[in-house]
Design a protein around this motif. Sequence first.
Motif, PDB file in Angstrom:
ATOM      1  N   GLU A   1       0.834  -1.205   0.000  1.00  0.00           N
ATOM      2  CA  GLU A   1       0.000   0.000   0.000  1.00  0.00           C
ATOM      3  C   GLU A   1       0.870   1.257   0.000  1.00  0.00           C
ATOM      4  O   GLU A   1       0.571   2.238  -0.695  1.00  0.00           O
ATOM      5  CB  GLU A   1      -0.912  -0.002   1.224  1.00  0.00           C
ATOM      6  N   ALA A   2       1.949   1.226   0.768  1.00  0.00           N
ATOM      7  CA  ALA A   2       2.869   2.365   0.797  1.00  0.00           C
ATOM      8  C   ALA A   2       3.551   2.547  -0.557  1.00  0.00           C
ATOM      9  O   ALA A   2       3.756   3.681  -1.015  1.00  0.00           O
ATOM     10  CB  ALA A   2       3.910   2.164   1.900  1.00  0.00           C
ATOM     11  N   CYS A   3       3.895   1.447  -1.206  1.00  0.00           N
ATOM     12  CA  CYS A   3       4.495   1.527  -2.544  1.00  0.00           C
ATOM     13  C   CYS A   3       3.525   2.179  -3.528  1.00  0.00           C
ATOM     14  O   CYS A   3       3.920   3.043  -4.327  1.00  0.00           O
ATOM     15  CB  CYS A   3       4.881   0.135  -3.035  1.00  0.00           C
ATOM     16  N   ASP A   4       2.271   1.759  -3.477  1.00  0.00           N
ATOM     17  CA  ASP A   4       1.260   2.335  -4.369  1.00  0.00           C
ATOM     18  C   ASP A   4       1.104   3.832  -4.120  1.00  0.00           C
ATOM     19  O   ASP A   4       0.960   4.618  -5.065  1.00  0.00           O
ATOM     20  CB  ASP A   4      -0.085   1.634  -4.163  1.00  0.00           C
ATOM     21  N   ARG A   5       1.147   4.210  -2.863  1.00  0.00           N
ATOM     22  CA  ARG A   5       0.993   5.629  -2.538  1.00  0.00           C
ATOM     23  C   ARG A   5       2.183   6.442  -3.042  1.00  0.00           C
ATOM     24  O   ARG A   5       2.009   7.547  -3.563  1.00  0.00           O
ATOM     25  CB  ARG A   5       0.831   5.807  -1.025  1.00  0.00           C
ATOM     26  N   ALA A   6       3.375   5.902  -2.908  1.00  0.00           N
ATOM     27  CA  ALA A   6       4.564   6.600  -3.404  1.00  0.00           C
ATOM     28  C   ALA A   6       4.509   6.756  -4.920  1.00  0.00           C
ATOM     29  O   ALA A   6       4.840   7.818  -5.465  1.00  0.00           O
ATOM     30  CB  ALA A   6       5.826   5.843  -2.991  1.00  0.00           C
TER      31      ALA A   6
END
Length: 253
Positions: A193-198
């Motif tokens: 999820e953090a990767c997608d947000r970045a």
Amino acid sequence: MANLEDSFLADLEDLSDNDNENLDEDNGDAENMEEDVNGDLADIEALNYDDLDSVSKLQKTQRYTDVMKKVEDALEKGSDMSIQNQAMVLEDDPEYQLIVECNTLSVDIENEIVIIHNFIRDKYRLKFPELESLVHHPIDYARVVKKIGNEVDLTLVDLEGLLPSAIIMVVSVTASTTSGKPLPENTLQKTIEACDRALTLDASKKKVLDFVESRMGYIAPNLSAIVGSAVAAKLMGTAGGLTSLAKMPACNV
């Protein structure tokens, strides 16, 4: 003689009283300092760094939403809007104000990506601790982490197009000897999820820069001709606007 002795004793008593007062003040300061430290520690402990939303908040702000909506609308209108404003772009013009807001937002996006990168790195370090020393760029790191996930055998993961061939080889060899362990499903989900947000923030930043660069030829044509629209946009954003940039001494630029 008696008067001299009395005076001397009185001075000693005054010094003793002052020392006691200073000692009380020092004790009070120490207590206050200890309370401040304890309060700071309590604040730090209160933060939930296991939750992405507690460390990354930019995308949920109204300013981010408003600016991105205006940028997308302006990009859809394309060159027609630029030609319309080609004659003159005043600092009270809405589009100029949007450009200033975009410059500020692009800096905020960069800072937010760094925060998210640290979050991803802290989580994924348990799975592949060596990866952060092999892939330094935050966006490249996010793409690679999302692609690898919990896969142990990197020969089954296609990293072509994400990294140079030489780096892919080093990553694959290092992964075969890593001391890391697969992440729990919950942790992996938060990391992805953090990767997608970045990656979403990076895409937003590109839209913002595309918009600003497309307008720099009309706002600062001479500067854009000398250093290019991309550099001109960064200079104006750093200065805080066209007027501020014009007033800035050359030695500061």
